[in-house]
Scaffold this motif. Structure first.
Motif, PDB file in Angstrom:
ATOM      1  N   GLU A   1      -7.072   0.384  -0.868  1.00  0.00           N
ATOM      2  CA  GLU A   1      -7.341   1.270   0.264  1.00  0.00           C
ATOM      3  C   GLU A   1      -6.147   1.330   1.200  1.00  0.00           C
ATOM      4  O   GLU A   1      -5.842   2.369   1.789  1.00  0.00           O
ATOM      5  CB  GLU A   1      -8.575   0.774   1.023  1.00  0.00           C
ATOM      6  CG  GLU A   1      -9.879   0.914   0.257  1.00  0.00           C
ATOM      7  CD  GLU A   1     -10.269   2.365   0.055  1.00  0.00           C
ATOM      8  OE1 GLU A   1      -9.928   3.200   0.923  1.00  0.00           O
ATOM      9  OE2 GLU A   1     -10.905   2.666  -0.965  1.00  0.00           O
ATOM     10  N   GLN A   2      -5.443   0.207   1.334  1.00  0.00           N
ATOM     11  CA  GLN A   2      -4.358   0.119   2.316  1.00  0.00           C
ATOM     12  C   GLN A   2      -3.008   0.533   1.755  1.00  0.00           C
ATOM     13  O   GLN A   2      -2.118   0.945   2.500  1.00  0.00           O
ATOM     14  CB  GLN A   2      -4.277  -1.313   2.847  1.00  0.00           C
ATOM     15  CG  GLN A   2      -5.544  -1.748   3.581  1.00  0.00           C
ATOM     16  CD  GLN A   2      -5.636  -3.254   3.742  1.00  0.00           C
ATOM     17  OE1 GLN A   2      -4.699  -3.993   3.418  1.00  0.00           O
ATOM     18  NE2 GLN A   2      -6.783  -3.732   4.225  1.00  0.00           N
ATOM     19  N   ALA A   3      -2.825   0.409   0.430  1.00  0.00           N
ATOM     20  CA  ALA A   3      -1.509   0.675  -0.164  1.00  0.00           C
ATOM     21  C   ALA A   3      -1.351   2.159  -0.456  1.00  0.00           C
ATOM     22  O   ALA A   3      -2.161   2.768  -1.154  1.00  0.00           O
ATOM     23  CB  ALA A   3      -1.342  -0.134  -1.441  1.00  0.00           C
ATOM     24  N   SER A   4      -0.259   2.749   0.063  1.00  0.00           N
ATOM     25  CA  SER A   4       0.010   4.163  -0.201  1.00  0.00           C
ATOM     26  C   SER A   4       1.001   4.343  -1.337  1.00  0.00           C
ATOM     27  O   SER A   4       1.276   5.470  -1.747  1.00  0.00           O
ATOM     28  CB  SER A   4       0.548   4.840   1.061  1.00  0.00           C
ATOM     29  OG  SER A   4       1.754   4.219   1.479  1.00  0.00           O
ATOM     30  N   SER A   5       1.536   3.230  -1.845  1.00  0.00           N
ATOM     31  CA  SER A   5       2.495   3.300  -2.949  1.00  0.00           C
ATOM     32  C   SER A   5       2.363   2.046  -3.802  1.00  0.00           C
ATOM     33  O   SER A   5       1.784   1.037  -3.376  1.00  0.00           O
ATOM     34  CB  SER A   5       3.929   3.407  -2.421  1.00  0.00           C
ATOM     35  OG  SER A   5       4.309   2.190  -1.783  1.00  0.00           O
ATOM     36  N   ALA A   6       2.939   2.109  -4.995  1.00  0.00           N
ATOM     37  CA  ALA A   6       2.917   0.949  -5.872  1.00  0.00           C
ATOM     38  C   ALA A   6       3.698  -0.207  -5.247  1.00  0.00           C
ATOM     39  O   ALA A   6       3.309  -1.375  -5.376  1.00  0.00           O
ATOM     40  CB  ALA A   6       3.501   1.310  -7.232  1.00  0.00           C
ATOM     41  N   ASP A   7       4.784   0.092  -4.560  1.00  0.00           N
ATOM     42  CA  ASP A   7       5.573  -0.975  -3.926  1.00  0.00           C
ATOM     43  C   ASP A   7       4.757  -1.674  -2.846  1.00  0.00           C
ATOM     44  O   ASP A   7       4.804  -2.908  -2.726  1.00  0.00           O
ATOM     45  CB  ASP A   7       6.856  -0.394  -3.340  1.00  0.00           C
ATOM     46  CG  ASP A   7       7.758  -1.475  -2.788  1.00  0.00           C
ATOM     47  OD1 ASP A   7       8.142  -2.367  -3.571  1.00  0.00           O
ATOM     48  OD2 ASP A   7       8.075  -1.434  -1.575  1.00  0.00           O
ATOM     49  N   GLU A   8       4.005  -0.919  -2.069  1.00  0.00           N
ATOM     50  CA  GLU A   8       3.164  -1.547  -1.040  1.00  0.00           C
ATOM     51  C   GLU A   8       2.093  -2.427  -1.679  1.00  0.00           C
ATOM     52  O   GLU A   8       1.768  -3.501  -1.159  1.00  0.00           O
ATOM     53  CB  GLU A   8       2.521  -0.470  -0.163  1.00  0.00           C
ATOM     54  CG  GLU A   8       3.490   0.207   0.782  1.00  0.00           C
ATOM     55  CD  GLU A   8       2.784   1.193   1.707  1.00  0.00           C
ATOM     56  OE1 GLU A   8       1.534   1.197   1.734  1.00  0.00           O
ATOM     57  OE2 GLU A   8       3.481   1.965   2.389  1.00  0.00           O
ATOM     58  N   LEU A   9       1.551  -1.992  -2.801  1.00  0.00           N
ATOM     59  CA  LEU A   9       0.560  -2.817  -3.497  1.00  0.00           C
ATOM     60  C   LEU A   9       1.198  -4.118  -3.973  1.00  0.00           C
ATOM     61  O   LEU A   9       0.617  -5.201  -3.811  1.00  0.00           O
ATOM     62  CB  LEU A   9      -0.026  -2.047  -4.682  1.00  0.00           C
ATOM     63  CG  LEU A   9      -1.050  -2.821  -5.529  1.00  0.00           C
ATOM     64  CD1 LEU A   9      -2.301  -3.117  -4.716  1.00  0.00           C
ATOM     65  CD2 LEU A   9      -1.404  -2.049  -6.790  1.00  0.00           C
ATOM     66  N   LEU A  10       2.398  -4.035  -4.536  1.00  0.00           N
ATOM     67  CA  LEU A  10       3.077  -5.238  -5.012  1.00  0.00           C
ATOM     68  C   LEU A  10       3.394  -6.185  -3.856  1.00  0.00           C
ATOM     69  O   LEU A  10       3.262  -7.411  -4.001  1.00  0.00           O
ATOM     70  CB  LEU A  10       4.365  -4.854  -5.745  1.00  0.00           C
ATOM     71  CG  LEU A  10       4.181  -4.168  -7.102  1.00  0.00           C
ATOM     72  CD1 LEU A  10       5.515  -3.638  -7.619  1.00  0.00           C
ATOM     73  CD2 LEU A  10       3.558  -5.126  -8.111  1.00  0.00           C
ATOM     74  N   GLN A  11       3.762  -5.644  -2.727  1.00  0.00           N
ATOM     75  CA  GLN A  11       4.012  -6.495  -1.562  1.00  0.00           C
ATOM     76  C   GLN A  11       2.742  -7.219  -1.140  1.00  0.00           C
ATOM     77  O   GLN A  11       2.767  -8.407  -0.820  1.00  0.00           O
ATOM     78  CB  GLN A  11       4.537  -5.656  -0.399  1.00  0.00           C
ATOM     79  CG  GLN A  11       5.953  -5.119  -0.592  1.00  0.00           C
ATOM     80  CD  GLN A  11       6.433  -4.354   0.629  1.00  0.00           C
ATOM     81  OE1 GLN A  11       6.195  -4.769   1.762  1.00  0.00           O
ATOM     82  NE2 GLN A  11       7.095  -3.227   0.395  1.00  0.00           N
ATOM     83  N   ALA A  12       1.627  -6.510  -1.171  1.00  0.00           N
ATOM     84  CA  ALA A  12       0.353  -7.118  -0.765  1.00  0.00           C
ATOM     85  C   ALA A  12      -0.121  -8.167  -1.754  1.00  0.00           C
ATOM     86  O   ALA A  12      -0.888  -9.064  -1.386  1.00  0.00           O
ATOM     87  CB  ALA A  12      -0.708  -6.031  -0.630  1.00  0.00           C
TER      88      ALA A  12
END
Length: 505
Positions: free
Chosen positions: A488-499
């Motif tokens: 829900e919070q990640a707008s990109s694959a990179d943001e998901l990987l950071q999380a």
């Protein structure tokens, strides 16, 4: 543990191109997968399968087979030459397994869920056929069955996660009689006796005639009742994945539910070491085929202690063990899935003993036999090629051609899972296993997925200099409860990987 565990179904579909007996089945299967993937915008050729953790030649009995000695069909860790191999947004795998298109369902935790996502695979294959059978294109048909009636057999495999600590020898001892007799409930029925159906008649199972040994690693040659592949797709020292190759492809919801549910219950008995005295068949392979060849259910097979027993009586033996164990361990505080399986198991066994035809709404082989007897009443003999053709047409995936689907539309069978749930499962993954993470990655970040497998997703994102492999060794992590907020919070694959970094876990 009761019927609930991590489980799944792999279904290879029969394939044909009417009018062209020389058509290459591998290339046809590649067309099926690629057509469906392209329609969804998936990168069928570019996004590969991650084979890093696969070990198809590892045997549960404690050794590895040499690749030089293995049959090519066992080398499932090699790239498919058609490059038709995709992971779907529902967490399933759609690919070419040698000469057949295969739909491997996502991991689920209950028999009903296994049934739901297996039926979703039927809709996937039906849509692929529709896409391929456009104007001016050579016709191509798919069949949810296990033999072409001419000597070829292909599998419907089940997978059950078990604790590694359960001795494999104990699994073998108690599962062989169960699997030999399970076909009285779960067989899908077949016109003709023998691998090439040359002897006239009708039998319970499409697969029984193709099995040759009791235990082994192979799946296409010298097929064993108990398959020993030791490839858990999970934490190796914690889990084993029981790979079951002896089942038929079911159309009836009740039979499909019982296939997964009764097997899971028996595995729970084995894990708990709750079977104090084993029932041992004298000749299991011969017994498997003898039981299959008699739809009256009266044929007896010999035990090593000299007694004779029918397949139905063997099933009653396992039912009573399971029912007594569940009552003694849980009393009235047992989950609804287990209660349903036990109640339906008892009901079906009771009615099969009284009049098998009373189970025509629930059991595949009974439904098919009832239909075949209708044709025989018009003058057809079991040896008539028309009946064998009708047997094949029974499993045609097309709603307007498949005999089962036409009878189902007329209300002939008991339906456990509404069509709306099945249609939803075509696109949505289960929420309570790692399939949720896999599926949502494919849905949200398709362009950034370089490869995936049951226990990994590999990302290719511009912000990272190297490919990023996210391991998923625990099947019950990566659920909606675990990672739903991250998507829900990640707008990109990179943001998901950071999380997903450990310090954010």
């Amino acid at each position: 543990m009761t019927v609930r565990r991590v489980m799944g179904i792999e279904t290879e579909y029969g394939i044909s191109q009417p009018g062209d007996p020389t058509a290459n089945p591998m290339l046809m299967s590649g067309r099926v997968v690629t057509a469906y993937a392209r329609d969804l915008g998936l990168r069928a050729a570019q996004a590969g399968w991650d084979y890093e953790d696969e070990a198809p030649l590892r045997d549960a009995r404690g050794w590895d087979i040499s690749r030089a000695l293995a049959d090519p069909s066992q080398l499932t860790d090699e790239e498919d030459p058609t490059l038709a191999n995709v992971v779907l947004s529902n967490g399933a795998r759609l690919y070419v397994d040698h000469a057949h298109p295969e739909y491997s369902s996502p991991e689920v935790t209950s028999p009903r869920a296994a049934l739901t996502w297996d039926r979703a695979g039927e809709l996937v294959m039906r849509e692929a056929v529709r896409l391929l059978n456009g104007p001016g294109m050579p016709p191509l048909n798919l069949y949810k069955n296990n033999t072409d009636g001419k000597g070829a057999s292909y599998g419907t495999h089940e997978n059950y996660l078990m604790p590694r600590e359960t001795p494999f020898a104990r699994i073998v001892t108690h599962l062989i009689p169960f699997f030999v007799s399970r076909q009285v409930v779960t067989g899908s029925g077949k016109v003709g006796i023998g691998t090439e159906s040359t002897t006239p008649g009708f039998q319970l199972s499409q697969r029984a005639d193709f099995f040759e040994v009791e235990v082994g690693l192979e799946t296409t040659l010298k097929r064993p009742i108990i398959n020993t592949r030791d490839e858990p797709h999970a934490v190796t020292d914690k889990y084993r994945r029981l790979h079951v190759i002896i089942g038929d492809a079911n159309h009836c919801d009740v039979a499909g539910l019982l296939k997964m549910g009764t097997t899971s219950l028996v595995l729970s008995l084995i894990e708990a070491d709750a079977i104090d005295k084993a029932v041992v068949l004298d000749q299991p392979v011969a017994a498997l085929q003898a039981i299959s060849h008699d739809p009256t259910l009266r044929t007896t097979v010999k035990l090593v202690d000299g007694r004779s027993i029918t397949g139905l009586e063997l099933q009653w033996h396992y039912y009573e063990l399971a029912a007594n164990w569940v009552t003694s361990r849980y009393g009235g505080d047992v989950d609804a899935d287990t209660t349903e399986v036990l109640q339906r198991w008892e009901s079906v066994l009771t009615r099969l003993g009284q009049d098998p035809m009373s189970c025509a709404r629930e059991i595949d082989w009974v439904a098919k036999l009832q239909t075949m007897e209708g044709f025989r009443s018009r003058g057809l003999e079991w040896s008539d090629p028309k009946l064998r053709a009708i047997d094949i047409q029974w499993s045609d995936v097309r709603a307007d051609k498949g005999i089962f689907h036409k009878l189902a539309a007329a209300g002939r069978f008991e339906q456990l899972v509404p069509e709306a749930e099945v249609e939803r499962a075509v696109k949505e993954p289960p929420e309570d296993t790692r399939a949720y993470f896999r599926g949502k990655c494919l849905e949200r970040f398709t362009a950034n997925i370089a490869a995936a497998s049951w226990d990994s997703v590999i990302f290719d994102v511009p912000e990272r200099r190297t490919l990023q492999r996210v391991p998923m060794r625990e099947p019950l992590r990566g659920t909606k409860a675990h990672v739903g907020d991250l998507f829900e919070q990640a707008s990109s694959a990179d943001e998901l990987l950071q999380a997903l970094r450990p310090d954010n876990d």
